[in-house]
Design an enzyme around this catalytic site. Structure first.
Site, PDB file in Angstrom:
ATOM      1  N   ASP A  90       0.845  -1.189   0.000  1.00 29.85           N
ATOM      2  CA  ASP A  90       0.000   0.000   0.000  1.00 29.85           C
ATOM      3  C   ASP A  90       0.878   1.236   0.000  1.00 29.85           C
ATOM      4  O   ASP A  90       1.811   1.346   0.808  1.00 29.85           O
ATOM      5  CB  ASP A  90      -0.902  -0.010   1.230  1.00 29.85           C
ATOM      6  CG  ASP A  90      -2.012   1.033   1.146  1.00 29.85           C
ATOM      7  OD1 ASP A  90      -2.350   1.435   0.020  1.00 29.85           O
ATOM      8  OD2 ASP A  90      -2.536   1.428   2.189  1.00 29.85           O
ATOM      9  N   HIS A  96      -3.460  14.298   0.722  1.00 29.88           N
ATOM     10  CA  HIS A  96      -3.653  13.444   1.891  1.00 29.88           C
ATOM     11  C   HIS A  96      -2.436  13.500   2.813  1.00 29.88           C
ATOM     12  O   HIS A  96      -2.569  13.696   4.032  1.00 29.88           O
ATOM     13  CB  HIS A  96      -3.906  12.007   1.441  1.00 29.88           C
ATOM     14  CG  HIS A  96      -3.929  11.013   2.556  1.00 29.88           C
ATOM     15  ND1 HIS A  96      -4.898  11.008   3.535  1.00 29.88           N
ATOM     16  CD2 HIS A  96      -3.084   9.985   2.866  1.00 29.88           C
ATOM     17  CE1 HIS A  96      -4.666  10.018   4.381  1.00 29.88           C
ATOM     18  NE2 HIS A  96      -3.570   9.396   4.009  1.00 29.88           N
ATOM     19  N   GLU A 123     -10.088   4.218   4.158  1.00 31.13           N
ATOM     20  CA  GLU A 123      -9.269   4.947   3.196  1.00 31.13           C
ATOM     21  C   GLU A 123      -9.724   4.560   1.798  1.00 31.13           C
ATOM     22  O   GLU A 123      -9.645   3.376   1.420  1.00 31.13           O
ATOM     23  CB  GLU A 123      -7.777   4.650   3.385  1.00 31.13           C
ATOM     24  CG  GLU A 123      -7.239   5.210   4.684  1.00 31.13           C
ATOM     25  CD  GLU A 123      -5.724   5.125   4.802  1.00 31.13           C
ATOM     26  OE1 GLU A 123      -5.173   5.826   5.652  1.00 31.13           O
ATOM     27  OE2 GLU A 123      -5.093   4.363   4.032  1.00 31.13           O
ATOM     28  N   ASP A 145      -8.872   0.547   2.445  1.00 30.34           N
ATOM     29  CA  ASP A 145      -7.840   0.170   3.412  1.00 30.34           C
ATOM     30  C   ASP A 145      -8.328   0.573   4.799  1.00 30.34           C
ATOM     31  O   ASP A 145      -8.017   1.658   5.296  1.00 30.34           O
ATOM     32  CB  ASP A 145      -6.529   0.873   3.057  1.00 30.34           C
ATOM     33  CG  ASP A 145      -5.420   0.555   4.031  1.00 30.34           C
ATOM     34  OD1 ASP A 145      -5.431  -0.549   4.599  1.00 30.34           O
ATOM     35  OD2 ASP A 145      -4.527   1.411   4.214  1.00 30.34           O
ATOM     36  N   ARG A 173      -6.940   4.158  13.644  1.00 23.27           N
ATOM     37  CA  ARG A 173      -6.020   5.278  13.845  1.00 23.27           C
ATOM     38  C   ARG A 173      -5.394   5.263  15.242  1.00 23.27           C
ATOM     39  O   ARG A 173      -4.257   5.731  15.397  1.00 23.27           O
ATOM     40  CB  ARG A 173      -6.766   6.600  13.626  1.00 23.27           C
ATOM     41  CG  ARG A 173      -7.342   6.761  12.234  1.00 23.27           C
ATOM     42  CD  ARG A 173      -6.293   6.671  11.148  1.00 23.27           C
ATOM     43  NE  ARG A 173      -6.860   6.949   9.830  1.00 23.27           N
ATOM     44  CZ  ARG A 173      -6.202   6.820   8.688  1.00 23.27           C
ATOM     45  NH1 ARG A 173      -4.958   6.380   8.702  1.00 23.27           N
ATOM     46  NH2 ARG A 173      -6.778   7.103   7.544  1.00 23.27           N
ATOM     47  N   GLN A 197      -2.768   2.439  15.214  1.00 21.19           N
ATOM     48  CA  GLN A 197      -1.695   2.879  14.320  1.00 21.19           C
ATOM     49  C   GLN A 197      -0.816   3.942  14.983  1.00 21.19           C
ATOM     50  O   GLN A 197       0.414   3.905  14.879  1.00 21.19           O
ATOM     51  CB  GLN A 197      -2.300   3.432  13.028  1.00 21.19           C
ATOM     52  CG  GLN A 197      -1.289   3.911  12.000  1.00 21.19           C
ATOM     53  CD  GLN A 197      -1.960   4.521  10.780  1.00 21.19           C
ATOM     54  OE1 GLN A 197      -3.189   4.578  10.682  1.00 21.19           O
ATOM     55  NE2 GLN A 197      -1.167   4.982   9.836  1.00 21.19           N
ATOM     56  N   GLU A 234      -9.163  12.902   7.786  1.00 23.59           N
ATOM     57  CA  GLU A 234      -9.111  14.217   7.158  1.00 23.59           C
ATOM     58  C   GLU A 234     -10.461  14.924   7.199  1.00 23.59           C
ATOM     59  O   GLU A 234     -10.531  16.129   7.468  1.00 23.59           O
ATOM     60  CB  GLU A 234      -8.670  14.083   5.703  1.00 23.59           C
ATOM     61  CG  GLU A 234      -7.258  13.588   5.481  1.00 23.59           C
ATOM     62  CD  GLU A 234      -7.009  13.384   4.007  1.00 23.59           C
ATOM     63  OE1 GLU A 234      -6.639  14.363   3.328  1.00 23.59           O
ATOM     64  OE2 GLU A 234      -7.185  12.255   3.523  1.00 23.59           O
TER      65      GLU A 234
END
Length: 405
Positions: free
Chosen positions: A120, A127, A193, A227, A231, A234, A352
């Site tokens: 990926d 972005h 995503e 995807d 968050r 991550q 975003e």
């Protein structure tokens, strides 16, 4: 081909300009899987039609996956598409082809190929800049290497699933800013995503780099990809080696693979690149693509990301992922990274769209979202310009969030 004896309008979903490939079944258990081609309201059983018309590639296009067809290479891909255009465009073939058409609404669609590897990328400047501003507000939004190479990570092939597969909310370690130590539990910042995926057909030997201009010799087709991203998992895990459990729990893909040849009218010049890329990232052919994505949350459109704004092209990504001598295998998937444009309604993820939860997204039904809640359904669609004013359709990739287990 702009016309067909099936009387499918040129701008209809899966009109004659698209002719995408997939794998379908009609039996209740989904055991008898066949290679199909979507055309209007129908799916053509490609293997059966090829046998009926004595095509030399009949064995390669029977199923139960697209693997053998993808591995056959560009000459066979072009021959099959040319034959499909003749069979569906010339009324002389109707008697031979019509018995092998199935109502598209009655079929079950499956993961169309065996996923070999999954990479990926992170190719949208909009972005990457937004993410940089969110996470590093006092620093330059782009990392120093971003405009020199297509940044990516190696994902988990075993959790790539076909559209319609439910996605279980992941659990793992997360560290809220107010806590002195990490906690274990279900992710509370689950995101999507909106991306475009590419699948390799023709492999390459280990130790040999693939050139930018050889993109169409190796890539079989294009599809939509979600995807799914945690968050909070991550954010805690990604230093120093990047995404891991926050990404590997699920990646959803659309069931129809649009052949590269269907996208000739959608090819555009990509954005200007400054600084000038190194020689191995340059080519004579333009592989920017004018794809228009749309993202829906619980049936409400929340974003319309434009793929033509992507800074790094798929051809450059393919060249970069092999420049160290890594080989390609049939079924290798690589994805564009989140597609985002310069406007707020063009952002391809909730991170975003809600600015990391600081600006909740208000849906038309009055509900608000910062990140995904259990039961939420996300759908991504896309179209592209086709020949003679037609539209190429990608179908959709859809997934529903289930509670953590």
């Amino acid at each position: 081909m702009s016309e067909t004896w099936l009387e499918v309008a040129p701008d209809a979903e899966f009109g004659p300009a698209t002719l995408p490939y997939g794998v379908f079944s009609t039996d209740p258990e989904g055991a008898e899987r066949r290679t199909g081609v979507a055309i209007g309201a129908y799916v053509l059983d490609l293997g059966a039609a090829a046998r009926a018309l004595d095509a030399p590639y009949a064995e390669q296009v029977q199923g139960p996956t697209l693997d053998a067809f993808m591995a056959a290479g560009r000459e066979v891909w072009d021959r099959v598409r040319a034959d499909l255009q003749r069979w569906l465009g010339d009324p002389a073939f109707e008697a031979a082809v019509r018995p092998h058409l199935v109502d598209r609404g009655s079929v079950r669609l499956h993961l169309p190929f065996t996923v070999a590897d999954y990479v990926d990328f992170y190719a949208s400047e909009h972005h990457a800049s937004n993410v940089g501003r969110i996470f590093r507000p006092e620093q330059e939004p782009l990392t120093p290497n971003w405009k020199h190479l297509p940044i990516g990570y190696h994902g988990r092939a075993g959790t790539v699933v076909v559209s319609g597969t439910d996605v279980v909310r992941p659990s793992g370690q997360r560290k809220p800013p107010t806590e002195p130590a990490p906690l274990f539990g279900a992710s509370v910042r689950l995101d999507i995503e909106a991306e475009v995926g590419f699948v390799v057909g023709t492999p390459s030997p280990m130790g040999e780099a693939v050139q930018v201009d050889d993109f169409a010799e190796h890539v079989f087709g294009v599809f939509l990809l979600n995807d799914w991203s945690s968050r909070d998992l991550q954010a805690w895990e990604y230093v120093p080696l990047g995404p891991f459990l926050g990404k590997s729990f699920a990646t959803s893909v659309s069931p129809w693979i649009v052949p590269v040849a269907a996208l000739e009218a959608a090819r555009v010049e990509p954005p200007a690149q400054d600084p000038e890329p190194l020689p191995y990232l340059k080519g004579a052919q333009a592989w920017g693509l004018d794809l228009r994505l749309e993202v829906y949350l619980n049936g409400h459109r929340v974003a319309s990301p434009p793929f033509e704004t992507m800074y790094w092209t798929a051809a450059q990504q393919l060249a970069h992922m092999t420049v160290n001598g890594a080989c390609l295998r049939t079924g290798d998937v690589f994805a564009s990274g989140t597609v985002s444009g310069p406007e707020r309604d063009q952002r391809g993820c909730l991170l975003e769209l809600t600015w990391s939860g600081q600006e909740p997204l208000v849906l038309p039904d009055g509900t608000e979202r910062t990140f995904l809640e259990d039961g939420d359904e996300v759908t991504i669609t896309a179209t592209a310009p086709g020949p003679d004013g037609a539209r190429v359709h990608f179908g959709e990739v859809t997934g529903t969030v289930l509670p953590a287990r």
